[in-house]
Write an enzyme that holds these catalytic residues in place. Structure first.
Site, short mmCIF file in Angstrom:
data_model
loop_
_atom_site.label_atom_id
_atom_site.label_comp_id
_atom_site.label_asym_id
_atom_site.label_seq_id
_atom_site.Cartn_x
_atom_site.Cartn_y
_atom_site.Cartn_z
N ASP A 213 -4.26 22.04 8.16
CA ASP A 213 -4.47 21.03 7.12
C ASP A 213 -5.15 21.63 5.89
O ASP A 213 -5.20 22.85 5.72
CB ASP A 213 -5.27 19.85 7.72
CG ASP A 213 -4.95 18.55 7.00
OD1 ASP A 213 -4.61 18.59 5.81
OD2 ASP A 213 -5.05 17.50 7.61
N GLU B 296 -1.32 0.84 -5.07
CA GLU B 296 -1.22 2.16 -5.74
C GLU B 296 -0.02 2.23 -6.68
O GLU B 296 -0.05 2.95 -7.68
CB GLU B 296 -1.13 3.29 -4.71
CG GLU B 296 -2.42 3.61 -3.97
CD GLU B 296 -2.64 2.79 -2.71
OE1 GLU B 296 -1.90 1.80 -2.49
OE2 GLU B 296 -3.56 3.13 -1.94
N ASN C 23 0.86 -1.19 0.00
CA ASN C 23 0.00 0.00 0.00
C ASN C 23 0.90 1.23 0.00
O ASN C 23 1.90 1.28 0.71
CB ASN C 23 -0.87 0.00 1.26
CG ASN C 23 -1.92 1.10 1.24
OD1 ASN C 23 -2.95 0.99 0.59
ND2 ASN C 23 -1.64 2.20 1.92
C1 FMN Z 1 -1.00 15.77 0.02
C2 FMN Z 1 -1.70 14.68 0.75
C3 FMN Z 1 -1.52 14.53 2.11
C4 FMN Z 1 -2.14 13.50 2.80
N1 FMN Z 1 -1.88 13.34 4.13
C5 FMN Z 1 -2.36 12.27 4.78
C6 FMN Z 1 -2.02 12.05 6.15
O1 FMN Z 1 -1.29 12.83 6.78
N2 FMN Z 1 -2.51 10.93 6.74
C7 FMN Z 1 -3.31 10.03 6.09
O2 FMN Z 1 -3.67 9.00 6.67
N3 FMN Z 1 -3.68 10.24 4.79
C8 FMN Z 1 -3.23 11.33 4.14
N4 FMN Z 1 -3.56 11.54 2.81
C9 FMN Z 1 -4.44 10.57 2.13
C10 FMN Z 1 -3.66 9.34 1.64
O3 FMN Z 1 -2.68 9.61 0.70
C11 FMN Z 1 -4.54 8.32 0.97
O4 FMN Z 1 -5.40 8.92 0.09
C12 FMN Z 1 -5.32 7.58 2.00
O5 FMN Z 1 -4.47 7.13 3.00
C13 FMN Z 1 -6.15 6.47 1.40
O6 FMN Z 1 -5.41 5.49 0.77
P1 FMN Z 1 -5.33 3.98 1.35
O7 FMN Z 1 -6.65 3.67 1.96
O8 FMN Z 1 -5.00 3.16 0.16
O9 FMN Z 1 -4.21 4.02 2.36
C14 FMN Z 1 -2.99 12.61 2.12
C15 FMN Z 1 -3.17 12.76 0.76
C16 FMN Z 1 -2.56 13.78 0.08
C17 FMN Z 1 -2.77 13.91 -1.39
#
Ligand code: FMN
Length: 426
Positions: A246, A200, A139
């Site tokens: 944020d 991803e 992931n």
């Molecule tokens: C610039 C940016 C910052 C992000 N910061 C966080 C964060 O601090 N913590 C978090 O859990 N997800 C954050 N996300 C969201 C994750 O990248 C991601 O979309 C999310 O964890 C879902 O993906 P997953 O379920 O496959 O892990 C951020 C996304 C972006 C684009």
């Protein structure tokens, strides 16, 4: 296109602002980025850092499209295709990201920006964390990292998402690698939330070649072209994370979050560190653009979807406009319901007809003014799962945020005389 290749491309086309002034990562750089939000900036002289700092790679839709080699209107189709057809990336030897190996870890050598004096610390904001879930496999996702000392961060790990699920199920530390300084296609893929088990980095590889490298100290793979890789462990130790501004440009809550211990740093020579301004244009678009294809696909299952925009006033996260070709009386209302399924954090959505230019918010408002009646076209849903980033939602520690949602059907009422609703353009 690799990051360095993209920067050369931008330089050649006069789209890169090279900053010679020696600005400090402590407050000065953030202020400069905030004043030049839609530009790609390359800080060439960073006090105490041998490499360079880049910002704004994804600050405009056009930049993202350019990096993927398509026109902006082709972004949604190309992302839909990659999400539906991930391709496992190859593994290569002697990768650029391991040109230099630093066994003695000192994170303070990195130009980690402190954005505001009130922030809990300097923050890595464009780090893509790669982990392996024991059941679902690899992931990749963004996690902001607040610097604690030379070897440790505290990470923001949103509950229920990929990293959190894996961290919760292992009994000890979870191996983690954080890649910084990545090409745009990997940044976009890492901000997607595909179904569990879909990697991803395979979506990234479907967008553009994304060879991977084996980490040196962990059983993980990272993009071979990354500028910097931090190999470490997401431990069970917790520390307060924040304060931090944020996406919504409001203070996020301070929470107890897991500590990330770094065991090894590898990087390219003169590494380019990516700094993303929280709540800035690049943050908004990177969060939001990968939701346009998921909204599009969900709406397209119930009505003919023509286009989707996440809009800047809603931080490209809480608001969207969906354009449909109406084929039946219920299409507008069905599209509202589907849009919320396509992007579960979406709070307000407006549905418009094909004659409305959704890149012009004044036109969207015109459609609401002339085609919408609140007693028949308004959908209000209470106590829905919502975004943890919305300060007006109901937040209970350890539980999913709850919010009200609103959908506005601003399409021409079914059966109405089309001429009565046509906009006469001067
Ligand atoms: C610039 C940016 C910052 C992000 N910061 C966080 C964060 O601090 N913590 C978090 O859990 N997800 C954050 N996300 C969201 C994750 O990248 C991601 O979309 C999310 O964890 C879902 O993906 P997953 O379920 O496959 O892990 C951020 C996304 C972006 C684009």
């Amino acid at each position: 296109m690799e990051l360095r290749e993209f920067l050369s491309f931008l330089r050649t086309h006069g789209l890169l602002r090279e900053v010679e002034e020696p600005l400090s990562p402590y407050l000065e750089m953030a202020r400069f980025i905030a004043a030049h939000q839609e530009e790609v900036l390359l800080f060439k002289n960073v006090p105490g850092y041998e490499g360079e700092v880049v910002s704004g790679l994804c600050a405009k839709r056009e930049l993202m499209a350019m990096a993927l080699g398509v026109q902006p209107q082709a972004l949604i189709p190309i992302l839909v295709k990659a999400m539906q057809n991930p391709v496992t990336p190859p593994i290569v030897e002697n990768p650029p990201c391991q040109e230099v190996v630093e066994e003695k870890v000192d994170l303070t050598k990195l130009p980690i920006l402190k954005h505001l004096a009130e922030d809990g610390g300097p923050y890595v904001t464009a780090g893509v964390a790669i982990i392996k879930d024991p059941d679902y496999g690899r992931n990749a996702s963004f996690h902001r990292l607040m610097l604690l000392d030379e070897k440790r961060f505290v990470a923001r790990v949103v509950e229920g998402r990929g990293t959190h699920t894996a961290w919760s199920k292992v009994s000890g530390d979870l191996e983690i690698a954080v890649a910084i300084g990545l090409p745009v296609h990997i940044l976009i893929a890492a901000s997607m939330s595909p179904p569990k088990g879909v990697d991803e980095l395979s979506i990234a590889n479907a967008l553009a070649p994304t060879p991977l490298a084996r980490c040196l100290a962990k059983d993980l793979e990272v993009p071979a072209c990354a500028e910097i890789v931090l190999e470490g462990r997401l431990t069970k130790k917790l520390a307060p994370e924040g304060p931090f501004i944020d996406l919504t440009q409001t203070w996020d809550y301070v929470r107890e979050q897991p500590i990330l211990e770094v065991d090894l740093v590898t990087h390219r020579k003169r590494p380019i560190y990516h700094a993303l301004l929280p709540g800035g244009a690049e943050h908004r678009l990177l969060m939001g653009i990968p939701r346009e294809p998921t909204i599009f696909s969900a709406v397209n299952e119930v009505a003919e979807c023509l286009d989707v925009r996440v809009t800047p006033g809603g931080m490209c996260w809480l608001h969207a406009v969906v354009k449909i070709r109406k084929r039946g009386p219920e299409d507008g209302l069905r599209a509202i319901e589907a849009a919320f399924k396509g992007h579960p954090s979406l709070k307000h959505v407006v549905i418009v007809d094909e004659d409305v230019d959704i890149d012009r918010l004044e036109e969207v408002e015109w459609a609401i003014a002339t085609r919408f009646q609140a007693d028949r076209g308004l959908v209000v849903l209470r106590d829905q799962p919502g975004s943890s980033l919305d300060p007006s939602a109901k937040h209970t520690p350890g539980r999913k945020t709850l919010t009200a949602k609103m959908g506005i059907d601003a399409t021409v009422p079914w059966g109405a005389k089309a001429e009565d609703f046509k906009r006469i353009r001067w």
